[in-house]
Write a protein that holds these residues in place. Structure first.
Motif, PDB file in Angstrom:
ATOM      1  N   ILE A  75       0.830  -1.207   0.000  1.00 23.48           N
ATOM      2  CA  ILE A  75       0.000   0.000   0.000  1.00 23.48           C
ATOM      3  C   ILE A  75       0.867   1.261   0.000  1.00 23.48           C
ATOM      4  N   HIS A  76       1.897   1.303   0.847  1.00 25.45           N
ATOM      5  CA  HIS A  76       2.811   2.451   0.911  1.00 25.45           C
ATOM      6  C   HIS A  76       2.041   3.761   1.065  1.00 25.45           C
ATOM      7  N   SER A  77       1.263   3.848   2.136  1.00 28.93           N
ATOM      8  CA  SER A  77       0.366   4.987   2.330  1.00 28.93           C
ATOM      9  C   SER A  77       1.096   6.321   2.409  1.00 28.93           C
ATOM     10  N   GLY A  78       2.365   6.322   2.795  1.00 27.46           N
ATOM     11  CA  GLY A  78       3.112   7.573   2.893  1.00 27.46           C
ATOM     12  C   GLY A  78       3.355   8.249   1.562  1.00 27.46           C
ATOM     13  N   SER A  79       3.067   7.559   0.464  1.00 25.53           N
ATOM     14  CA  SER A  79       3.264   8.133  -0.864  1.00 25.53           C
ATOM     15  C   SER A  79       1.994   8.756  -1.432  1.00 25.53           C
ATOM     16  N   PHE A  80       0.843   8.460  -0.839  1.00 20.53           N
ATOM     17  CA  PHE A  80      -0.431   8.870  -1.420  1.00 20.53           C
ATOM     18  C   PHE A  80      -0.661  10.379  -1.341  1.00 20.53           C
ATOM     19  N   THR A  81      -1.339  10.919  -2.371  1.00 24.15           N
ATOM     20  CA  THR A  81      -1.677  12.345  -2.397  1.00 24.15           C
ATOM     21  C   THR A  81      -3.116  12.600  -2.835  1.00 24.15           C
ATOM     22  N   ASN A  82      -3.795  11.601  -3.410  1.00 25.02           N
ATOM     23  CA  ASN A  82      -5.123  11.816  -3.982  1.00 25.02           C
ATOM     24  C   ASN A  82      -6.121  10.841  -3.363  1.00 25.02           C
ATOM     25  N   LYS A  83      -6.953  11.331  -2.453  1.00 25.68           N
ATOM     26  CA  LYS A  83      -7.851  10.465  -1.709  1.00 25.68           C
ATOM     27  C   LYS A  83      -8.943   9.867  -2.587  1.00 25.68           C
ATOM     28  N   GLU A  84      -9.445  10.622  -3.534  1.00 24.85           N
ATOM     29  CA  GLU A  84     -10.520  10.117  -4.390  1.00 24.85           C
ATOM     30  C   GLU A  84     -10.040   8.937  -5.242  1.00 24.85           C
ATOM     31  N   LYS A  85      -8.826   9.024  -5.743  1.00 19.19           N
ATOM     32  CA  LYS A  85      -8.278   7.927  -6.545  1.00 19.19           C
ATOM     33  C   LYS A  85      -8.082   6.670  -5.706  1.00 19.19           C
ATOM     34  N   ILE A  86      -7.633   6.849  -4.465  1.00 19.50           N
ATOM     35  CA  ILE A  86      -7.429   5.694  -3.587  1.00 19.50           C
ATOM     36  C   ILE A  86      -8.780   5.081  -3.215  1.00 19.50           C
ATOM     37  N   LYS A  87      -9.785   5.908  -2.993  1.00 16.77           N
ATOM     38  CA  LYS A  87     -11.134   5.390  -2.721  1.00 16.77           C
ATOM     39  C   LYS A  87     -11.636   4.564  -3.904  1.00 16.77           C
ATOM     40  N   TYR A  88     -11.353   5.035  -5.105  1.00 15.33           N
ATOM     41  CA  TYR A  88     -11.741   4.277  -6.297  1.00 15.33           C
ATOM     42  C   TYR A  88     -11.080   2.902  -6.300  1.00 15.33           C
ATOM     43  N   GLY A  89      -9.787   2.863  -5.952  1.00 17.42           N
ATOM     44  CA  GLY A  89      -9.084   1.586  -5.892  1.00 17.42           C
ATOM     45  C   GLY A  89      -9.672   0.648  -4.852  1.00 17.42           C
ATOM     46  N   TRP A 127      -5.598   7.804   6.019  1.00 17.24           N
ATOM     47  CA  TRP A 127      -6.104   6.794   5.092  1.00 17.24           C
ATOM     48  C   TRP A 127      -6.831   5.642   5.786  1.00 17.24           C
ATOM     49  N   ILE A 128      -6.855   5.662   7.102  1.00 16.91           N
ATOM     50  CA  ILE A 128      -7.535   4.592   7.835  1.00 16.91           C
ATOM     51  C   ILE A 128      -9.020   4.570   7.490  1.00 16.91           C
ATOM     52  N   ASP A 129      -9.634   5.759   7.362  1.00 15.13           N
ATOM     53  CA  ASP A 129     -11.068   5.810   7.063  1.00 15.13           C
ATOM     54  C   ASP A 129     -11.380   5.357   5.636  1.00 15.13           C
ATOM     55  N   VAL A 130     -10.352   5.178   4.809  1.00 20.88           N
ATOM     56  CA  VAL A 130     -10.538   4.639   3.456  1.00 20.88           C
ATOM     57  C   VAL A 130     -10.373   3.126   3.473  1.00 20.88           C
ATOM     58  N   PHE A 131      -9.286   2.662   4.077  1.00 22.69           N
ATOM     59  CA  PHE A 131      -8.976   1.229   4.026  1.00 22.69           C
ATOM     60  C   PHE A 131      -9.803   0.405   5.021  1.00 22.69           C
ATOM     61  N   ASP A 132     -10.426   1.048   5.993  1.00 25.69           N
ATOM     62  CA  ASP A 132     -11.300   0.263   6.876  1.00 25.69           C
ATOM     63  C   ASP A 132     -12.609  -0.098   6.183  1.00 25.69           C
ATOM     64  N   LYS A 133     -12.809   0.390   4.958  1.00 30.27           N
ATOM     65  CA  LYS A 133     -14.002   0.029   4.178  1.00 30.27           C
ATOM     66  C   LYS A 133     -13.812  -1.275   3.394  1.00 30.27           C
ATOM     67  N   LEU A 134     -12.614  -1.837   3.402  1.00 29.53           N
ATOM     68  CA  LEU A 134     -12.365  -3.092   2.689  1.00 29.53           C
ATOM     69  C   LEU A 134     -13.207  -4.212   3.285  1.00 29.53           C
ATOM     70  N   GLU A 135     -13.769  -5.055   2.404  1.00 34.69           N
ATOM     71  CA  GLU A 135     -14.690  -6.101   2.853  1.00 34.69           C
ATOM     72  C   GLU A 135     -14.316  -7.460   2.267  1.00 34.69           C
ATOM     73  N   ALA A 136     -14.552  -8.497   3.049  1.00 37.44           N
ATOM     74  CA  ALA A 136     -14.408  -9.882   2.584  1.00 37.44           C
ATOM     75  C   ALA A 136     -15.302 -10.761   3.437  1.00 37.44           C
ATOM     76  N   ILE A 176      -2.118  -0.625  13.282  1.00 37.45           N
ATOM     77  CA  ILE A 176      -2.898  -0.151  12.128  1.00 37.45           C
ATOM     78  C   ILE A 176      -3.752  -1.266  11.550  1.00 37.45           C
ATOM     79  N   HIS A 177      -3.186  -2.474  11.479  1.00 41.71           N
ATOM     80  CA  HIS A 177      -3.889  -3.596  10.852  1.00 41.71           C
ATOM     81  C   HIS A 177      -5.220  -3.877  11.558  1.00 41.71           C
ATOM     82  N   LYS A 178      -5.206  -3.793  12.871  1.00 42.30           N
ATOM     83  CA  LYS A 178      -6.436  -4.009  13.631  1.00 42.30           C
ATOM     84  C   LYS A 178      -7.435  -2.883  13.363  1.00 42.30           C
ATOM     85  N   LYS A 179      -6.932  -1.653  13.239  1.00 45.72           N
ATOM     86  CA  LYS A 179      -7.811  -0.501  13.016  1.00 45.72           C
ATOM     87  C   LYS A 179      -8.565  -0.608  11.700  1.00 45.72           C
ATOM     88  N   ILE A 180      -7.965  -1.247  10.697  1.00 42.97           N
ATOM     89  CA  ILE A 180      -8.641  -1.372   9.400  1.00 42.97           C
ATOM     90  C   ILE A 180      -9.230  -2.770   9.210  1.00 42.97           C
TER      91      ILE A 180
END
Length: 407
Positions: free
Chosen positions: A172-186, A215-224, A259-263
């Motif tokens: 994921i390398h979250s420290g590189s991200f700059t565009n939240k909408e694009k990451i949400k799309y992913g 980015w926690i509020d983005v990746f905690d939406k992952l589902e399985a 972090i892993h538990k948070k998401i």
């Protein structure tokens, strides 16, 4: 004289030589002062930005987006110039050979023939390809998510798991991200796969746990449906930056694990879990990072303690060199290994069924995609995020979906 001064002087001499040489191509095809000025201004601007960033950035902050952009722009202008140099140098050799032949055969003392305009045009045309590709990779390519699907058949897969699906993401390398909408799309694209389980194979940050805060509020939406599981990657240990004191590094490492538990992921630290369906089970194993030549924290034997040899096994191991040097020949028989780490170097050429190349192949035998040996498989995910170079050229961010089939 300071030690660092001599290498700096050599570097500056090389840069000046490269600029003078590549400038010849522009000088040959255009008399426009504006074109020449634009070329020189762009080159000088990139160099100034690069050196100011590199010389002033705080290593204690790790690789920031600003640092990565400086690296990206330097690569964007440097690689095309190398192509120009190769073409012009080839022409120079040809011109000198003709001059030498003429001088020997007829005593010709005329000056060296001038550069041919069409050769400079060819050089610039070829250089425009990587230049445009790098610009595209920085702006769009790093968000060009691809879903790659595989169906793998195993004779000893329990019947209840016939058709069982796995979504794998990595790096994921979250420290590189700059565009939240694009990451949400992913993230939405990952969820659309609706797999039974989701597996994340390491490198959630570049270095520091707080890189993930936004980015926690983005990746905690992952589902399985049947759960989400994860492991650590080499960047998660905080080994690539200077810490003020050892305790800071220890605290950061704990925060990264939290972090892993948070998401919503179950982080496996040299551990295993059994997945059960209709009274049957398969083993999911997660080993800490093990890489050839560095950071060999993982213990495969400890990870497998309590797992039966005859169990069907899925192993998560961040670095594919672990599979090459330890896992694939292990008599315990790990049916499927899932890795990441390489990113495919984030640049290369892939034409399905025809061509698959990246400089990464010269470092890792298994560097991107699915590999099989002696009935055992490894999938090397190309990564969801990006690092060092702030883009992707030809090697796109990947979401892997694997379906298990009973043979």
């Amino acid at each position: 004289m300071p030690r660092w001064l001599i290498p700096l002087i050599i570097l500056l001499v090389v840069i000046v030589a490269v600029e003078i040489y590549t400038f010849q191509a522009f000088k040959t095809i255009s008399n426009s002062k504006f074109v020449r000025f634009l070329f020189l201004t762009a080159s000088v601007g990139v160099y100034i930005y690069f050196f100011l960033t590199v010389l002033t950035y705080d290593r204690g902050n790790g690789q920031t987006p600003q640092f990565q952009m400086a690296m990206g722009l330097m690569l964007t202008v440097s690689i095309p110039k190398l192509i120009i140099i190769l073409v012009l140098f080839g022409e120079d050799i040809f011109r000198w050979i003709l001059k030498l032949i003429s001088a020997i055969s007829s005593g010709d003392t005329k000056p060296l023939a001038g550069r041919r305009k069409f050769i400079s045009q060819i050089a610039l045309g070829l250089a425009a390809i990587p230049f445009a590709s790098f610009i595209y990779g920085i702006i769009y390519g790093k968000y060009n998510y691809k879903v790659l699907k595989y169906s793998l058949t195993f004779k000893d897969l329990p019947e209840a798991f016939d058709g069982f699906t796995i979504t794998q993401i990595s790096d994921i390398h979250s420290g590189s991200f700059t565009n939240k909408e694009k990451i949400k799309y992913g993230v939405d694209l990952i969820n659309k796969q609706k797999s039974d389980i989701m597996l994340f194979t390491g490198d959630i940050v570049n270095n520091k746990a707080d890189e993930m805060d936004n980015w926690i509020d983005v990746f905690d939406k992952l589902e399985a449906k049947e759960g989400k599981f994860s492991i650590l990657g080499n960047h998660d240990y905080g080994d690539y930056m200077d810490w003020e004191n050892p305790q800071d590094k220890i605290d950061n490492f704990q925060q990264v694990k939290d972090i892993h538990k948070k998401i919503g992921f179950d982080l496996l630290l040299d551990e295993h879990r059994y997945l059960e369906k209709d009274g049957q089970k398969i083993a999911l194993l997660g080993v800490e990072n093990w890489g050839k030549g560095f950071n060999q924290a993982g213990d495969l034997k400890r990870t497998s303690s309590g797992v039966n040899k005859e169990d069907f096994k899925i192993l998560m191991s961040h670095d594919p060199s672990h599979w090459e040097y330890k896992v694939k020949q292990d008599p315990f028989n790990y049916h499927l290994t899932l890795s990441g780490h390489t990113h495919g170097l984030q640049m290369g050429i892939e034409i399905p069924g025809w061509l698959k190349w990246s400089p990464s192949k010269y470092v890792y035998k298994q560097w991107a995609g699915l590999y099989q040996e002696a009935g055992r498989y490894i999938n090397v995910n190309r990564g969801f995020g990006y690092h060092a170079f702030p883009g992707r050229v030809g090697i796109w961010p990947e979401i892997t979906v694997i379906e298990l089939k009973k043979g």
